[in-house]
Scaffold this active site. Structure first.
Site, mmCIF file in Angstrom:
data_model
loop_
_atom_site.group_PDB
_atom_site.id
_atom_site.type_symbol
_atom_site.label_atom_id
_atom_site.label_comp_id
_atom_site.label_asym_id
_atom_site.label_seq_id
_atom_site.Cartn_x
_atom_site.Cartn_y
_atom_site.Cartn_z
ATOM 1 N N CYS A 103 0.916 -1.252 0.062
ATOM 2 C CA CYS A 103 -0.068 -0.162 0.051
ATOM 3 C C CYS A 103 0.828 1.207 0.141
ATOM 4 O O CYS A 103 0.543 2.279 -0.808
ATOM 5 C CB CYS A 103 -0.844 0.091 1.096
ATOM 6 S SG CYS A 103 -2.113 1.417 1.155
ATOM 7 N N CYS A 201 -6.850 -3.275 6.873
ATOM 8 C CA CYS A 201 -7.944 -2.712 6.775
ATOM 9 C C CYS A 201 -9.144 -3.368 5.903
ATOM 10 O O CYS A 201 -10.289 -3.350 6.335
ATOM 11 C CB CYS A 201 -7.567 -1.202 5.887
ATOM 12 S SG CYS A 201 -6.968 -1.527 4.330
#
Length: 215
Positions: A103, A201
């Site tokens: 990410c 997440c």
């Protein structure tokens, strides 16, 4: 030095306090939040504990309080390809992936940095606990562990390029979590006492196998 900075804001206390520190230093700021996925993509009913609408509104409120513009960028396609797909494929190969590394590499300091440059920003700033220095002898940017090792996040930024590091700011690398919360409380930031999420997440329930089956 006054720079034009895009602050990546998650809605949490770390990135919000990073924004306040940079504002106090006189930088020209915009706040940015990345929309990475829809809850249906990860099998979550209602609001996820991370990247929720509440998180976006918390980030927006802090930007409004500190007096700079705020934007939400939709990077869900890139996140799906560069993070979620890689995560599932790595597990299928018997590896143990860390999606935060991908990410940061492909989203925060890839797609977001490119968008920031298009908006005439000199830097992307984040709330990572890490320190950065420039070594004149080698002509290279050096990534260092945070001063307080219990919060160090240098391991999720190890593969950033020299170009990415040269356009990054990490205001929190010299501070402890307690100091960050104290600063946020003193300035009246709405998320000073906000719960800290350490889950992946897109796997908020921790059931990696179920996510891979769905994905």
């Amino acid at each position: 030095m006054c720079a034009k900075v895009a602050v990546a804001m998650s809605g949490g206390v770390d990135s919000s306090t990073a924004a306040w520190i940079l504002k106090q230093a006189g930088h020209d700021l915009i706040g940015v939040t990345m929309k990475l996925f829809d809850n249906g993509d990860v099998g979550v009913e209602g609001e996820s504990s991370c990247c929720s609408l509440d998180d976006v509104e918390d980030a927006r409120a802090v930007a409004r309080q500190l007096g700079f513009p705020f934007y939400v960028f939709n990077f869900s396609r890139q996140f799906h390809q560069q993070v979620m797909d890689r995560f599932a494929c790595a597990y299928e190969r018997g590896e143990t992936p860390n999606p935060c590394i991908d990410c940061n590499r492909y989203l925060k300091f890839g797609a977001l940095l490119q968008r920031a440059k298009e908006l005439d920003r000199d830097y992307v700033a984040t709330g990572h606990y890490v320190r950065l220095s420039y070594d004149r002898g080698s002509g290279r940017w050096l990534l260092h562990k945070a001063l307080h090792p219990e919060k160090d996040q240098s391991y999720v930024l190890y593969n950033l390029t020299q170009d990415q590091l040269s356009h990054s700011l990490f205001p929190l690398g010299w501070l402890s979590k307690d100091e960050i919360r104290a600063m946020a409380a003193q300035q009246g930031l709405i998320n000073a006492k906000k719960h800290e999420s350490q889950d992946i997440c897109f796997v908020p329930d921790g059931d990696y196998a179920a996510f891979i089956r769905r994905h």
